[in-house]
Motif scaffolding. Structure first.
Motif, PDB file in Angstrom:
ATOM      1  N   PHE A 276       0.803  -1.184  -0.236  1.00 31.31           N
ATOM      2  CA  PHE A 276      -0.048  -0.033  -0.128  1.00 31.31           C
ATOM      3  C   PHE A 276       0.739   1.330   0.013  1.00 31.31           C
ATOM      4  CE2 PHE A 276      -1.739   3.244   3.056  1.00 31.31           C
ATOM      5  CZ  PHE A 276      -2.616   3.810   2.338  1.00 31.31           C
ATOM      6  N   MET A 277       1.982   1.182   0.624  1.00 28.59           N
ATOM      7  CA  MET A 277       2.838   2.675   0.970  1.00 28.59           C
ATOM      8  C   MET A 277       3.497   2.589  -0.295  1.00 28.59           C
ATOM      9  SD  MET A 277       4.242   2.430   4.903  1.00 28.59           S
ATOM     10  CE  MET A 277       4.823   4.050   4.669  1.00 28.59           C
ATOM     11  N   VAL A 278       3.808   1.562  -1.048  1.00 27.69           N
ATOM     12  CA  VAL A 278       4.570   1.814  -2.121  1.00 27.69           C
ATOM     13  C   VAL A 278       3.712   2.233  -3.235  1.00 27.69           C
ATOM     14  CG1 VAL A 278       5.734   0.717  -4.049  1.00 27.69           C
ATOM     15  CG2 VAL A 278       6.214  -0.119  -1.613  1.00 27.69           C
ATOM     16  N   ARG A 279       2.480   1.834  -3.380  1.00 27.61           N
ATOM     17  CA  ARG A 279       1.709   2.360  -4.308  1.00 27.61           C
ATOM     18  C   ARG A 279       1.028   3.688  -4.298  1.00 27.61           C
ATOM     19  NH1 ARG A 279      -1.737  -3.419  -5.240  1.00 27.61           N
ATOM     20  NH2 ARG A 279      -0.119  -4.859  -5.994  1.00 27.61           N
ATOM     21  N   GLU A 280       0.600   3.778  -3.001  1.00 30.89           N
ATOM     22  CA  GLU A 280       0.007   5.038  -2.590  1.00 30.89           C
ATOM     23  C   GLU A 280       1.079   6.356  -2.592  1.00 30.89           C
ATOM     24  OE1 GLU A 280      -3.361   7.321  -1.308  1.00 30.89           O
ATOM     25  OE2 GLU A 280      -3.289   5.383  -2.147  1.00 30.89           O
ATOM     26  N   PHE A 281       2.289   6.028  -1.991  1.00 28.92           N
ATOM     27  CA  PHE A 281       3.194   7.275  -1.532  1.00 28.92           C
ATOM     28  C   PHE A 281       3.870   7.556  -2.376  1.00 28.92           C
ATOM     29  CE2 PHE A 281       1.349   6.138   2.798  1.00 28.92           C
ATOM     30  CZ  PHE A 281       0.395   6.838   2.768  1.00 28.92           C
ATOM     31  N   GLY A 282       4.361   6.431  -3.350  1.00 28.34           N
ATOM     32  CA  GLY A 282       5.416   6.206  -4.319  1.00 28.34           C
ATOM     33  C   GLY A 282       6.931   6.281  -3.841  1.00 28.34           C
ATOM     34  N   TRP A 283       6.859   5.632  -2.538  1.00 30.68           N
ATOM     35  CA  TRP A 283       8.114   5.371  -1.948  1.00 30.68           C
ATOM     36  C   TRP A 283       8.694   3.862  -2.424  1.00 30.68           C
ATOM     37  CZ3 TRP A 283       7.839   6.186   4.254  1.00 30.68           C
ATOM     38  CH2 TRP A 283       7.772   7.727   4.195  1.00 30.68           C
ATOM     39  N   ASP A 284      10.054   3.977  -2.350  1.00 29.45           N
ATOM     40  CA  ASP A 284      10.728   2.593  -3.006  1.00 29.45           C
ATOM     41  C   ASP A 284      10.597   1.864  -1.850  1.00 29.45           C
ATOM     42  OD1 ASP A 284      13.158   2.778  -1.263  1.00 29.45           O
ATOM     43  OD2 ASP A 284      13.517   4.335  -2.529  1.00 29.45           O
ATOM     44  N   VAL A 285      10.821   0.473  -1.992  1.00 26.86           N
ATOM     45  CA  VAL A 285      10.715  -0.612  -1.095  1.00 26.86           C
ATOM     46  C   VAL A 285      11.520  -0.546   0.221  1.00 26.86           C
ATOM     47  CG1 VAL A 285      12.079  -2.180  -2.022  1.00 26.86           C
ATOM     48  CG2 VAL A 285      10.103  -3.125  -0.753  1.00 26.86           C
ATOM     49  N   TRP A 348       3.545  10.311   6.455  1.00 26.56           N
ATOM     50  CA  TRP A 348       4.105  10.483   7.742  1.00 26.56           C
ATOM     51  C   TRP A 348       2.765  10.428   8.672  1.00 26.56           C
ATOM     52  CZ3 TRP A 348       8.503   9.274   8.238  1.00 26.56           C
ATOM     53  CH2 TRP A 348       9.660   9.634   7.047  1.00 26.56           C
ATOM     54  N   ILE A 349       1.588  10.893   8.278  1.00 26.92           N
ATOM     55  CA  ILE A 349       0.528  10.978   9.089  1.00 26.92           C
ATOM     56  C   ILE A 349      -0.101   9.585   9.160  1.00 26.92           C
ATOM     57  CG2 ILE A 349      -1.991  11.650   9.051  1.00 26.92           C
ATOM     58  CD1 ILE A 349      -1.526  14.152   7.956  1.00 26.92           C
ATOM     59  N   PHE A 350       0.151   8.844   8.020  1.00 26.02           N
ATOM     60  CA  PHE A 350      -0.223   7.465   8.058  1.00 26.02           C
ATOM     61  C   PHE A 350       0.504   6.579   8.890  1.00 26.02           C
ATOM     62  CE2 PHE A 350       0.902   3.199   6.622  1.00 26.02           C
ATOM     63  CZ  PHE A 350      -0.294   2.462   6.557  1.00 26.02           C
ATOM     64  N   LEU A 351       1.853   6.911   9.148  1.00 23.40           N
ATOM     65  CA  LEU A 351       2.855   6.274  10.192  1.00 23.40           C
ATOM     66  C   LEU A 351       2.528   6.298  11.575  1.00 23.40           C
ATOM     67  CD1 LEU A 351       6.177   6.495   8.092  1.00 23.40           C
ATOM     68  CD2 LEU A 351       5.138   4.418   8.448  1.00 23.40           C
ATOM     69  N   ILE A 352       2.215   7.605  11.845  1.00 26.36           N
ATOM     70  CA  ILE A 352       1.829   8.145  12.992  1.00 26.36           C
ATOM     71  C   ILE A 352       0.406   7.418  13.867  1.00 26.36           C
ATOM     72  CG2 ILE A 352       1.219   9.932  14.672  1.00 26.36           C
ATOM     73  CD1 ILE A 352       3.182  11.683  12.881  1.00 26.36           C
ATOM     74  N   LEU A 353      -0.544   7.670  12.778  1.00 28.21           N
ATOM     75  CA  LEU A 353      -1.843   7.025  13.084  1.00 28.21           C
ATOM     76  C   LEU A 353      -1.694   5.461  12.994  1.00 28.21           C
ATOM     77  CD1 LEU A 353      -4.275   9.626  11.255  1.00 28.21           C
ATOM     78  CD2 LEU A 353      -3.411   9.609  13.692  1.00 28.21           C
ATOM     79  N   ASN A 354      -1.195   4.830  12.092  1.00 27.30           N
ATOM     80  CA  ASN A 354      -1.126   3.587  12.047  1.00 27.30           C
ATOM     81  C   ASN A 354      -0.376   2.944  13.334  1.00 27.30           C
ATOM     82  OD1 ASN A 354       1.187   0.880  10.913  1.00 27.30           O
ATOM     83  ND2 ASN A 354      -1.216   0.878  10.459  1.00 27.30           N
ATOM     84  N   ALA A 355       0.512   3.838  14.041  1.00 23.55           N
ATOM     85  CA  ALA A 355       0.932   3.163  15.114  1.00 23.55           C
ATOM     86  C   ALA A 355       0.058   2.883  16.257  1.00 23.55           C
ATOM     87  CB  ALA A 355       2.319   4.157  15.527  1.00 23.55           C
ATOM     88  N   VAL A 356      -0.776   3.824  16.216  1.00 22.81           N
ATOM     89  CA  VAL A 356      -1.834   3.782  17.388  1.00 22.81           C
ATOM     90  C   VAL A 356      -2.597   2.281  17.426  1.00 22.81           C
ATOM     91  CG1 VAL A 356      -4.170   4.520  18.303  1.00 22.81           C
ATOM     92  CG2 VAL A 356      -2.236   6.296  17.223  1.00 22.81           C
ATOM     93  N   TYR A 357      -2.810   1.687  16.247  1.00 22.24           N
ATOM     94  CA  TYR A 357      -3.444   0.500  16.004  1.00 22.24           C
ATOM     95  C   TYR A 357      -2.422  -0.638  16.625  1.00 22.24           C
ATOM     96  CZ  TYR A 357      -5.320  -3.738  14.162  1.00 22.24           C
ATOM     97  OH  TYR A 357      -5.621  -4.945  14.136  1.00 22.24           O
ATOM     98  N   TYR A 358      -1.202  -0.439  15.977  1.00 12.65           N
ATOM     99  CA  TYR A 358      -0.384  -1.507  16.497  1.00 12.65           C
ATOM    100  C   TYR A 358      -0.178  -1.399  18.027  1.00 12.65           C
ATOM    101  CZ  TYR A 358       0.513  -3.404  12.280  1.00 12.65           C
ATOM    102  OH  TYR A 358       0.168  -4.042  10.743  1.00 12.65           O
ATOM    103  N   VAL A 359      -0.236  -0.210  18.760  1.00 12.01           N
ATOM    104  CA  VAL A 359      -0.013  -0.236  20.157  1.00 12.01           C
ATOM    105  C   VAL A 359      -1.300  -0.781  20.848  1.00 12.01           C
ATOM    106  CG1 VAL A 359      -0.036   1.397  22.293  1.00 12.01           C
ATOM    107  CG2 VAL A 359       1.524   1.813  20.247  1.00 12.01           C
TER     108      VAL A 359
END
Length: 452
Positions: A276-285, A348-359
């Motif tokens: 999802f992050m590769v496709r959505e944000f264009g980041w490399d793996v 970066w918003i995704f990473l911060i908010l996604n961390a809440v789920y994992y906690v």
């Protein structure tokens, strides 16, 4: 809250082989557990290379992420408790490590979907040996007052290994991709993703002989001591497993089902978030692996330790259903926040908010198993835990990744909308988790009120 039944069960003077015991033994098993999670999770970083080189669909890849591994892991795991009580746990562990290492290596040599599928099955079969053998050896060598800590340290392998699979996998795949095909002696030309599997498989196989250093006591002496205790009336078999489940089905079936449904959401996130992050944000793996992997490790460790401590604190203060009520709160908070994260459009918003789920929702094994252990007779605790793990693994791995892929392929259709597929999975399964765990909470309160 009891996690262990007793201290070490082997009397001093019992014949033993190997010298690595206590905490050094824990560190070795932790290392093996880390490698087991790297080997099982690394495929999540290889979705696009596998689709490109082998012409696979998201659904085919999801079968390798989930059912091919999870079903064999669960089915073989149910047999391991029986084996480790009767045969050498060192050799069982070595055989398992060799098998999943060879299967990982074989995945690197595969050039078709069936070959990869068989490799993933082998990884599941081999890894099913590790935890039952490790728990048995740890319980044998640690007293009751330190056993929970010892097992908790071992269990960190899942968190560390899962995170490292993303961090290292992303970095390795990214670096290897720039090198093109690699020529290996006896093998020939291999693609970068094949090279990753081959290197990990060889490294895993090389670790296996280290298990021979672990101290293992004579099992015949332990079984004879148990037989004499039963004959003298010092202990008894008591209620059977079937009777226990028939008496409290909402607890012993409903609780694993509730956490299994939660594991569907977690498995879907774990399997598809890197893609999802590769496709959505264009980041490399490589960038995705580093950012999400580090976030995953930190959030999961905080949740595992902090969540368990909070549940214990609430339970000591009279909240008799703390183990499930805490998770209900976690789902009510964590899932909506992660849906916002998937909709945010900002990495970066995704990473911060996604961390809440994992906690709040990822590291549930400690308090979920404890809820069962509190109400399980001593002679059935191992079997109940094994069944719990089998149920949550089959439900989570069998539904999470494949269901997401089916939604993505057939409802959303556009690969760039993988985030929408994850949102749909969250919206479908979160209410089911809340309903089931609410019913289990009611059962726990009733059992405590009845003095059970």
């Amino acid at each position: 809250m009891q996690i262990a039944d007793s201290g070490p069960v082997v009397a001093s003077g019992t014949p033993a082989r190997g010298f690595l015991r206590g905490w050094p033994m824990i560190w070795l098993f932790l290392l093996l557990y880390i490698f087991s999670f790297i080997d099982r999770q690394i495929i999540t970083m290889m979705v696009d290379p596998l689709k490109r080189d082998l012409g696979l669909t998201d659904f085919q890849i999801s079968l390798m992420m989930g059912p091919a591994f999870g079903l064999f892991f669960a089915l073989c795991g149910l047999q391991m408790g029986w084996l480790v009580d009767r045969y050498s746990r060192r050799w069982i562990t070595i055989a398992g490590v060799m098998l999943w290492g060879a299967a990982t290596l074989g995945s690197g040599l595969a050039r078709s979907f069936p070959g990869l599928l068989v490799g993933r099955m082998g990884v599941g079969m081999g890894e099913a040996t590790l935890t039952p053998a490790a728990h048995s050896l740890i319980a044998e060598q640690f007293p009751r007052e330190r056993l929970s800590t010892a097992i908790a340290v071992y269990s960190l392998g899942a968190v560390i290994g899962g995170g490292l699979a993303v961090v290292l996998g992303g970095a390795i795949v990214h670096l290897a991709a720039g090198a093109g095909e690699v020529h290996l002696p006896l093998v020939g030309e291999v693609r970068p993703w094949q090279l990753v599997f081959i290197v990990l498989g060889i490294a895993t196989i090389l670790l296996a002989p280290l298990v021979l250093m672990v101290r293992e006591y004579d099992r015949k002496a332990a079984r004879e001591a148990t037989r004499l205790a039963v004959a003298s009336g010092a202990t008894t078999e008591g209620i059977s497993l079937r009777q226990l489940f028939a008496r409290h089905p909402m607890l012993f079936i409903g609780l694993p089902l509730g956490f299994g449904l939660l594991n569907v959401i977690t498995n879907a996130y774990g399997a598809w978030t890197p893609t999802f992050m590769v496709r959505e944000f264009g980041w490399d793996v490589g960038k995705v692996g580093l950012a999400w992997g580090v976030q995953h490790i930190i959030a999961a460790v905080v949740g595992q330790i902090g969540g368990a401590m909070l549940v214990d604190w609430l339970y000591r203060r009279g909240m008799t259903d703390a183990h499930t009520r805490y998770q209900i709160w976690g789902v009510l908070i964590g899932v909506p926040i992660n849906i916002v994260a998937l909709w945010s459009g900002d990495p970066w918003i995704f990473l911060i908010l996604n961390a809440v789920y994992y906690v709040l929702c990822y590291p549930f094994l400690g308090y979920a198993v404890s809820a069962l252990q509190i109400h399980t007779p001593q002679h059935l605790r191992g079997q109940v835990s094994a069944i719990f793990l089998a149920i949550i693994t089959v439900i989570g791995s069998g539904i999470g990744a494949p269901f997401t892929a089916l939604v993505s392929d057939n409802l959303v259709r556009e690969s760039g909308q993988l985030g929408m597929a994850l949102i749909i999975v969250s919206a479908v399964f979160a209410p089911l988790v809340i309903i089931m765990l609410s019913l289990v909470s009611r059962k726990l309160r009733a059992m405590h009120a009845a003095g059970e």
